[in-house]
Each structure stands twice: as structure tokens, then as C-alpha cells.
Design an enzyme around this catalytic site. Structure first.
Site, PDB file in Angstrom:
ATOM      1  N   ASP A  16       0.832  -1.214   0.000  1.00  0.00           N
ATOM      2  CA  ASP A  16       0.000   0.000   0.000  1.00  0.00           C
ATOM      3  C   ASP A  16       0.863   1.260   0.000  1.00  0.00           C
ATOM      4  O   ASP A  16       1.952   1.266   0.580  1.00  0.00           O
ATOM      5  CB  ASP A  16      -0.905  -0.022   1.239  1.00  0.00           C
ATOM      6  CG  ASP A  16      -2.059   0.947   1.113  1.00  0.00           C
ATOM      7  OD1 ASP A  16      -2.307   1.460   0.001  1.00  0.00           O
ATOM      8  OD2 ASP A  16      -2.706   1.210   2.132  1.00  0.00           O
ATOM      9  N   HIS A  33       2.734   3.289  -9.032  1.00  0.00           N
ATOM     10  CA  HIS A  33       2.608   1.852  -9.307  1.00  0.00           C
ATOM     11  C   HIS A  33       3.836   1.332 -10.071  1.00  0.00           C
ATOM     12  O   HIS A  33       4.288   0.221  -9.844  1.00  0.00           O
ATOM     13  CB  HIS A  33       1.328   1.569 -10.100  1.00  0.00           C
ATOM     14  CG  HIS A  33       0.078   1.879  -9.317  1.00  0.00           C
ATOM     15  ND1 HIS A  33      -0.095   1.470  -8.010  1.00  0.00           N
ATOM     16  CD2 HIS A  33      -1.051   2.553  -9.638  1.00  0.00           C
ATOM     17  CE1 HIS A  33      -1.279   1.890  -7.573  1.00  0.00           C
ATOM     18  NE2 HIS A  33      -1.877   2.553  -8.541  1.00  0.00           N
ATOM     19  N   LEU A 126      10.427 -22.514  -5.136  1.00  0.00           N
ATOM     20  CA  LEU A 126      10.166 -21.265  -4.399  1.00  0.00           C
ATOM     21  C   LEU A 126       8.887 -20.665  -4.952  1.00  0.00           C
ATOM     22  O   LEU A 126       8.760 -20.486  -6.165  1.00  0.00           O
ATOM     23  CB  LEU A 126      11.302 -20.270  -4.613  1.00  0.00           C
ATOM     24  CG  LEU A 126      12.636 -20.635  -3.979  1.00  0.00           C
ATOM     25  CD1 LEU A 126      13.725 -19.676  -4.452  1.00  0.00           C
ATOM     26  CD2 LEU A 126      12.514 -20.584  -2.463  1.00  0.00           C
TER      27      LEU A 126
END
Ligand code: FPP
Length: 237
Positions: A16, A33, A126
Site C-alpha cells: 500500500d 505503481h 520457491l
């Protein structure tokens, strides 16, 4: 650099603060972003280096469609570029990708690219889970409907766990939320039942490997009792 042990296998991140990070620089939210994706790549690489087995990130929630079209389009475009890059780097990174969420509303082309990345990466151990059009309540409702379709008239916790988007991995030991808000925002509602929560004011694009270390150090200072008690023997471990 911290190293993790068997107590910490899975960290989930609520990334966030991208919008505020951009706005503080006088830029449109999309700019944040773009930097957020760079942070995501750095954090993922670091988490693998220190020995984590699973990383989950909240990339786009079922509620994020309410954002302006331009912002949604940018996130989808960044996602498309991210998939291209991760597909190209598969041999080097050795990461198995899972996209969790209701992908059926995405464009057929994007769905196909996601499916290909998941298939090509399935040989690696992974795990990186990318939550996309994800909502924790939607996930649980969807589980219930699938179990009804299987013919179940009574369901157990194990039934739900094996039907969740995250059935392929362990539950998060630690959930980290950047950006200063103190809530889970419909993220991993079932899986977070016993997760440790860590909140930081650092905005996601500024979140560094030192910040990952700080979250992990906080995790190791906690006592996980799972509703029981911690014995002297446990304490000395
Ligand atoms: C929250 O910040 C962030 C999001 C809703 C999207 C996170 C997306 C990325 C990091 C990029 C795309 C992901 C991938 C996997 C390519 P916010 O916009 O709510 O920030 P604010 O709280 O400051 O407004």
C-alpha cells in the site's frame, strides 16, 4: 541481512502507498505503481535470498476496479510487462508463480499468458503468489460453492483449506502492510487466522530490504501461541 528458519516460511505483503508516494512528488498515481513493481521485484529477490519458501503479494483486489479507468489500465499494463519479464527470467530466478483470485474477468489473452507462466514455472519450488482480482470473502464463498458442487452437505476446515486458492502452500506466518493503514482489506481472510501482523508507515515504493529485515526481526520477537500456552521448553528454543 537476516536469515530465516523453519518458523518463518511465508510472508504476505499488502503493497500500500503507491498513490500517495506519487502524489507527494506531484506525479499521477500511476507513477507510484511503476515504482511499486520495482520494489516488488527487489523484495521478492531478497525474500528468496534469505530463505523464505513462499511470498504472496496483493496486486489487485476485487474492490480495485472502482479506481479510475486510467489507473486500472496502468496496473493491468504493468502486470502484462511483469509477466513478460518473469517469463524471460524463469531459468535465472527459479520461481514458481501462482496467480490467486478470480481471473475469469481478465482478458482471455492475459489469462492465457498467466496460465503459460504458471505452467512453465511449475518445476520450481520457491513460490510467489500474486493475488489478482482477489478478495478473501469471495474466495471463501467460492470454496463453499465448489464443495456444494462436489455434493458435500457438511464441510470441515480441512475441506475449505484444500479448496482455497492457496491450497498449494502453507499459510502466511507474517503479513506485512505498508502505507500506514491498520487493516487487512479482505486479504487472505481464512489463511490469516494465526498470522502475525506487521504494519509500517513506509510507503510501498520506499520499502527496502532493511524494512523487510525490520519486519522479520519483529516477527521473531513475537510468541506464537495458537490459542495455547508457551512452555519453558518452547521459550528456550
Ligand atoms: C496500493 O497502493 C497498491 C495497489 C492497489 C496496487 C499494487 C500494484 C502494484 C505494486 C503494481 C502492479 C502489480 C504487479 C504484480 C505488476 P494505493 O494505490 O492504494 O496507494 P495509496 O493508498 O497511497 O493511494
Amino acid at each position: 541481512m537476516v536469515q530465516v528458519d523453519e518458523r518463518l516460511k511465508h510472508i504476505a505483503f499488502i503493497m500500500d502507498g503507491n498513490g500517495r508516494w506519487a502524489q507527494r512528488r506531484g506525479k499521477p498515481r500511476e507513477y507510484g505503481h511503476r515504482f511499486g513493481v520495482e520494489t516488488l521485484e527487489t523484495v521478492n529477490r531478497y525474500c528468496q535470498k534469505i530463505g523464505l519458501q513462499v511470498v504472496t503479494v496483493y496486486a489487485f483486489s476485487t474492490e480495485n476496479w472502482k479506481r479510475p479507468k486510467r489507473e486500472v489500465d496502468t496496473i493491468m499494463m504493468l502486470l502484462d510487462q511483469y509477466i513478460t519479464k518473469m517469463t524471460r527470467n524463469l531459468k535465472k530466478d527459479q520461481v514458481c508463480y501462482h496467480f490467486i483470485g478470480n481471473l475469469s474477468v481478465l482478458s482471455p489473452k492475459l489469462q492465457e499468458r498467466i496460465r503459460q507462466l504458471e505452467e512453465l514455472s511449475s518445476q520450481y519450488s520457491l513460490i510467489v503468489n500474486i493475488a489478482l482480482n482477489y478478495g478473501g470473502r469471495e474466495e471463501i464463498v467460492q470454496c463453499c460453492n465448489r464443495l456444494i458442487a462436489e455434493g458435500k452437505t457438511e464441510i470441515t476446515e480441512a475441506d475449505i483449506s484444500r479448496t482455497l486458492y492457496t491450497a498449494h502452500c502453507c499459510e502466511p506466518d507474517l503479513i506485512v502492510r505498508t502505507g500506514g493503514e491498520l487493516r487487512l482489506s479482505n486479504f487472505l481472510m481464512w489463511q490469516s487466522a494465526y498470522s502475525e501482523l506487521y504494519f509500517t508507515d513506509v510507503l510501498w515504493p520506499d520499502f527496502s530490504t532493511d524494512d523487510v529485515d525490520a519486519a522479520i526481526t519483529a516477527f521473531y520477537s513475537r510468541k506464537r501461541r495458537y490459542g495455547g500456552v508457551v512452555t519453558d521448553a518452547d521459550e528456550s528454543k
